[in-house]
Design an enzyme around this catalytic site. Sequence first.
Site, mmCIF file in Angstrom:
data_model
loop_
_atom_site.group_PDB
_atom_site.id
_atom_site.type_symbol
_atom_site.label_atom_id
_atom_site.label_comp_id
_atom_site.label_asym_id
_atom_site.label_seq_id
_atom_site.Cartn_x
_atom_site.Cartn_y
_atom_site.Cartn_z
ATOM 1 N N LYS A 71 -10.256 6.653 59.615
ATOM 2 C CA LYS A 71 -10.318 5.527 60.504
ATOM 3 C C LYS A 71 -11.599 5.635 61.546
ATOM 4 C CE LYS A 71 -5.377 4.259 60.527
ATOM 5 N NZ LYS A 71 -4.107 4.242 61.095
ATOM 6 N N GLN A 84 -1.197 7.353 66.062
ATOM 7 C CA GLN A 84 -1.139 7.530 64.669
ATOM 8 C C GLN A 84 0.414 7.860 64.610
ATOM 9 O OE1 GLN A 84 -3.115 6.619 62.015
ATOM 10 N NE2 GLN A 84 -1.486 7.109 60.624
ATOM 11 N N ASP A 97 -2.791 -1.763 66.959
ATOM 12 C CA ASP A 97 -1.725 -1.926 65.755
ATOM 13 C C ASP A 97 -0.882 -3.180 65.573
ATOM 14 O OD1 ASP A 97 -1.668 0.281 64.060
ATOM 15 O OD2 ASP A 97 -1.164 1.563 65.461
HETATM 16 N N1 GUN Z 1 1.318 5.486 60.100
HETATM 17 C C1 GUN Z 1 1.373 4.794 58.890
HETATM 18 N N2 GUN Z 1 1.015 3.409 59.034
HETATM 19 C C2 GUN Z 1 0.512 3.336 60.257
HETATM 20 C C3 GUN Z 1 -0.226 2.202 60.986
HETATM 21 O O1 GUN Z 1 -0.665 1.189 60.394
HETATM 22 N N3 GUN Z 1 -0.680 2.510 62.103
HETATM 23 C C4 GUN Z 1 -0.329 3.620 62.854
HETATM 24 N N4 GUN Z 1 -0.593 3.722 64.192
HETATM 25 N N5 GUN Z 1 0.296 4.539 62.289
HETATM 26 C C5 GUN Z 1 0.632 4.459 60.991
#
Ligand code: GUN
Length: 288
Positions: A53, A97, A120
């Site tokens: 990311k 995350q 998100d």
């Molecule tokens: N963990 C697994 N998928 C995601 C996601 O799309 N966003 C976040 N913040 N954590 C995750």
Amino acid sequence: MASIIDGKAIAAQVEAEVAASGAALLRDHGIQAGLAVVLVGEDPASRIYVRRKIAQTRKAGMLSIEHRLPAETSEADLLSLIEALNVDPTVHGILVQLPLPPQIDANRVLDRIDPMKDVDGFHPVNVGRLSTGTGGLIPCTPLGCMMLLDTVISDFRGMKAVVIGKSNIVGKPVAMLLLERECTVTVTHIHTRGLPEIVRGADIVVVAAGCPGLVRGNWVKPDAIVIDVGINRIEGPDGQPTLVGDAAFGELGHARAITPVPGGVGPMTIACLLRNTMDAASRHATVR
Ligand code: GUN
């Protein structure tokens, strides 16, 4: 033969559009879109996702702000960081995350993120906006699934969609998005009775169950479209670790279109994260 939906190429296109919008935002308003990524602990998969990311954020010309906190971080300390990011004018998007370590209540943390910076789309305000079809930031993986479907479907009205998986991250929001397009949506999960029969009725199958090869060839009718959200690391025939999805890819040649794993939904998630960050930054520019 089923056509293979090339998520990698479509994601690259989205990222190029985001980079162009970012350059225009900087030129016209002097704003560089900024994304803050918070990682708590050492979960190996999370570390990989976060690294990707951050790299893609930089590649798109955005400001990447990283916060790596130790696994023993308290909930209070994480909430203080969120408060600081909420009021930081250089931060337009905040991503924490998941999963978080057990001493931290993830819902309390997600609830504290400013909904305008919630790239998100997990804050209850954005969940509510999605369910009422009134805008807001949309979760990245479901948004990516819809963009992939848009490359093969021009009119969703009346199509039968079956979603396998009921998570807050994928299953529930993708069901809302399909409903918004006027599909007839059935939400199922691994405890659903008679799952193969239900899937056989589907024009669109979105599978996000975390079960390698769950959707077999004889579950899928000819001309159905299969979007495979699964990313499972298993031992391949040569004994080496390999990535597979939730659908038995090799059995789906009769489908109309399918997404590969890797190279299908995965790249779209990051592309949509960047798009959400750019949308949040652009909104910031217009409401200042
Ligand atoms: N963990 C697994 N998928 C995601 C996601 O799309 N966003 C976040 N913040 N954590 C995750």
